[in-house]
Design a protein around this motif. Structure first.
Motif, PDB file in Angstrom:
ATOM      1  N   LEU A  30       0.931 -18.525 -11.730  1.00  0.00           N
ATOM      2  CA  LEU A  30       0.401 -18.620 -10.362  1.00  0.00           C
ATOM      3  C   LEU A  30       0.483 -17.241  -9.718  1.00  0.00           C
ATOM      4  CD1 LEU A  30       1.994 -21.832  -8.740  1.00  0.00           C
ATOM      5  CD2 LEU A  30      -0.417 -21.492  -9.307  1.00  0.00           C
ATOM      6  N   THR A  31      -0.308 -17.031  -8.686  1.00  0.00           N
ATOM      7  CA  THR A  31      -0.195 -15.787  -7.934  1.00  0.00           C
ATOM      8  C   THR A  31       0.935 -15.904  -6.909  1.00  0.00           C
ATOM      9  OG1 THR A  31      -1.687 -16.500  -6.183  1.00  0.00           O
ATOM     10  CG2 THR A  31      -2.686 -15.357  -8.060  1.00  0.00           C
ATOM     11  N   SER A  32       1.428 -14.761  -6.474  1.00  0.00           N
ATOM     12  CA  SER A  32       2.268 -14.648  -5.270  1.00  0.00           C
ATOM     13  C   SER A  32       2.070 -13.233  -4.765  1.00  0.00           C
ATOM     14  CB  SER A  32       3.755 -14.864  -5.565  1.00  0.00           C
ATOM     15  OG  SER A  32       4.009 -16.188  -5.978  1.00  0.00           O
ATOM     16  N   TYR A  33       2.245 -13.053  -3.455  1.00  0.00           N
ATOM     17  CA  TYR A  33       2.030 -11.724  -2.882  1.00  0.00           C
ATOM     18  C   TYR A  33       3.191 -11.296  -1.989  1.00  0.00           C
ATOM     19  CZ  TYR A  33      -2.516 -13.801  -3.890  1.00  0.00           C
ATOM     20  OH  TYR A  33      -3.548 -14.464  -4.496  1.00  0.00           O
ATOM     21  N   ASP A  34       4.184 -12.209  -1.808  1.00  0.00           N
ATOM     22  CA  ASP A  34       5.298 -11.881  -0.917  1.00  0.00           C
ATOM     23  C   ASP A  34       6.584 -12.517  -1.450  1.00  0.00           C
ATOM     24  OD1 ASP A  34       6.010 -14.486   0.820  1.00  0.00           O
ATOM     25  OD2 ASP A  34       3.876 -14.471   0.415  1.00  0.00           O
ATOM     26  N   VAL A  51       0.771 -10.847  -9.259  1.00  0.00           N
ATOM     27  CA  VAL A  51       0.489 -10.231  -7.957  1.00  0.00           C
ATOM     28  C   VAL A  51      -0.974  -9.808  -8.048  1.00  0.00           C
ATOM     29  CG1 VAL A  51       1.211  -8.521  -6.275  1.00  0.00           C
ATOM     30  CG2 VAL A  51       2.880  -9.442  -7.899  1.00  0.00           C
ATOM     31  N   GLY A  52      -1.842 -10.763  -7.729  1.00  0.00           N
ATOM     32  CA  GLY A  52      -3.273 -10.547  -7.940  1.00  0.00           C
ATOM     33  C   GLY A  52      -3.869  -9.681  -6.842  1.00  0.00           C
ATOM     34  N   ASP A  53      -4.954  -8.991  -7.209  1.00  0.00           N
ATOM     35  CA  ASP A  53      -5.670  -8.261  -6.157  1.00  0.00           C
ATOM     36  C   ASP A  53      -6.449  -9.233  -5.268  1.00  0.00           C
ATOM     37  OD1 ASP A  53      -7.616  -8.882  -7.979  1.00  0.00           O
ATOM     38  OD2 ASP A  53      -8.429  -6.854  -8.162  1.00  0.00           O
ATOM     39  N   LEU A 190      -8.924 -15.392 -18.943  1.00  0.00           N
ATOM     40  CA  LEU A 190     -10.364 -15.670 -19.000  1.00  0.00           C
ATOM     41  C   LEU A 190     -10.737 -16.436 -17.743  1.00  0.00           C
ATOM     42  CD1 LEU A 190     -10.950 -16.766 -22.706  1.00  0.00           C
ATOM     43  CD2 LEU A 190     -11.400 -14.534 -21.659  1.00  0.00           C
ATOM     44  N   GLU A 191     -11.648 -15.883 -16.950  1.00  0.00           N
ATOM     45  CA  GLU A 191     -11.987 -16.499 -15.663  1.00  0.00           C
ATOM     46  C   GLU A 191     -13.411 -17.039 -15.686  1.00  0.00           C
ATOM     47  OE1 GLU A 191     -10.929 -14.165 -12.246  1.00  0.00           O
ATOM     48  OE2 GLU A 191     -11.978 -15.502 -10.856  1.00  0.00           O
ATOM     49  N   LYS A 192     -13.541 -18.297 -15.288  1.00  0.00           N
ATOM     50  CA  LYS A 192     -14.826 -18.959 -15.026  1.00  0.00           C
ATOM     51  C   LYS A 192     -15.851 -18.746 -16.135  1.00  0.00           C
ATOM     52  CE  LYS A 192     -16.997 -20.382 -10.772  1.00  0.00           C
ATOM     53  NZ  LYS A 192     -17.507 -20.028  -9.462  1.00  0.00           N
ATOM     54  N   GLN A 221      -2.620 -21.798 -17.867  1.00  0.00           N
ATOM     55  CA  GLN A 221      -3.516 -21.852 -16.702  1.00  0.00           C
ATOM     56  C   GLN A 221      -2.964 -20.963 -15.597  1.00  0.00           C
ATOM     57  OE1 GLN A 221      -6.448 -23.566 -16.629  1.00  0.00           O
ATOM     58  NE2 GLN A 221      -6.089 -24.310 -18.711  1.00  0.00           N
ATOM     59  N   VAL A 222      -3.879 -20.392 -14.804  1.00  0.00           N
ATOM     60  CA  VAL A 222      -3.491 -19.644 -13.608  1.00  0.00           C
ATOM     61  C   VAL A 222      -4.353 -20.099 -12.440  1.00  0.00           C
ATOM     62  CG1 VAL A 222      -4.994 -17.666 -14.245  1.00  0.00           C
ATOM     63  CG2 VAL A 222      -3.183 -17.342 -12.549  1.00  0.00           C
ATOM     64  N   LEU A 223      -3.726 -20.210 -11.270  1.00  0.00           N
ATOM     65  CA  LEU A 223      -4.462 -20.479 -10.030  1.00  0.00           C
ATOM     66  C   LEU A 223      -3.901 -19.564  -8.939  1.00  0.00           C
ATOM     67  CD1 LEU A 223      -4.656 -24.412  -9.910  1.00  0.00           C
ATOM     68  CD2 LEU A 223      -6.577 -22.838 -10.284  1.00  0.00           C
TER      69      LEU A 223
HETATM   70  O1  KIV Z   1      -6.366 -11.610  -8.477  1.00  0.00           O
HETATM   71  C1  KIV Z   1      -6.188 -12.746  -8.954  1.00  0.00           C
HETATM   72  O2  KIV Z   1      -5.684 -13.661  -8.292  1.00  0.00           O
HETATM   73  C2  KIV Z   1      -6.611 -12.990 -10.327  1.00  0.00           C
HETATM   74  C3  KIV Z   1      -6.576 -14.391 -10.827  1.00  0.00           C
HETATM   75  C4  KIV Z   1      -7.678 -15.162 -10.224  1.00  0.00           C
HETATM   76  C5  KIV Z   1      -6.593 -14.465 -12.296  1.00  0.00           C
HETATM   77  O3  KIV Z   1      -6.964 -12.082 -11.008  1.00  0.00           O
END
Ligand code: KIV
Length: 273
Positions: A30-34, A51-53, A190-192, A221-223
């Protein structure tokens, strides 16, 4: 480490992820940013925190991932690493920071690793960036690849539609995936893309393949965490499963607070000194 929902509380490494694929164990990312979100996500047993962009969209409100800077990614990644004990923390290299030259890419990659304390980096693209990927790997930095819908190329693609539906693009994707594995990447996002194609890539590679909108025949899986928690009501792609309705929960809580303040019900006697 009380609170973990997983039995194995050892720090996740890139090698462990490859072992998980060999053992047929799925990888949850999963993503996180903080810091606060990262503590929750890590405590709940997620294996990889990205830590996704996508912080550019989710945290800063931009329409694309292009505006986020290296300094901003470092700030997000450093906040996340301070909250994580178990998960492998992967940070996205933002747009334009690995495209000028391999030497420039390595210098930027070293900055992210040194200043954020993350464990690995993710870069979008295949053959076009392979020399930079190799140079970053040669500096001892683990790299996760990212193919299919690569949002940093949105202006080239023209839309966020499913990628690699035609044979030529599918074949290039398979070739790029092999190239990234041969170069030494430890995993691939791999995305979409069509589920059958993603399954074919996962079966062909030794390294784990993590999908987002790429079906269930992959190794994990990643979301985006804000999407799966239902904090972003305006984004409803087919692949998104919402595990909570936090937009409703939070709006309700904030609304009740506003009412209590306006009606002088907050604070009460036990909530003051
Ligand atoms: O920046 C992001 O959150 C990502 C994911 C969607 C894989 O690259």
């Amino acid at each position: 480490m009380a609170g973990y929902l997983v039995e194995d509380t050892r720090k996740v490494t890139t090698h462990r992820l490859v072992e998980m694929k060999q053992q047929g164990k799925k990888i949850a990312m999963l993503t996180s940013y903080d810091y606060t979100m990262a503590r929750i996500v890590d405590g709940a047993g997620v294996d990889v925190i990205l830590v996704g962009d996508s912080a550019s969209n989710v945290m800063a409100g931009h329409a694309t991932t292009l505006p986020i800077t290296l300094d901003q990614m470092i700030y997000h990644a450093a906040s996340v690493t301070r909250g994580v004990k178990r998960a492998l923390v992967v940070c996205d290299m933002p747009f334009g920071t690995y495209h000028v030259s391999p030497a420039d890419g390595v210098a930027n990659a070293v900055r992210v690793m040194r200043e954020s304390g993350c464990d690995a980096l993710k870069l979008e693209g295949g053959a076009e960036i392979i020399d930079t990927v190799k140079a970053i790997l040669a500096a001892g930095i683990p790299v996760m690849g990212h193919l299919g819908l690569t949002p940093q190329s949105i202006n080239k693609f023209g839309s966020y539609a499913v990628r690699a539906k035609d044979e030529a693009e599918a074949e290039k994707l398979v070739a790029d995936a092999r190239l990234l594995e041969e170069a030494g990447c430890f995993a691939l996002v791999l995305e979409k893309i069509p589920a059958v194609l993603a399954g074919r890539v996962a079966a062909a590679l030794r390294i784990p393949v993590i999908g987002i909108g790429a079906g269930g025949q992959v190794d994990g899986q990643v979301l985006v965490v804000h999407d799966m928690l239902g904090m972003n009501e305006g984004f409803s792609p087919k692949f998104l499963r919402r595990y909570a309705r936090l937009h409703e929960v939070m709006t309700d809580a904030v609304g009740r607070y506003v009412e209590d303040v306006k009606e002088a019900r907050f604070p009460n006697e036990s909530e003051q000194y």
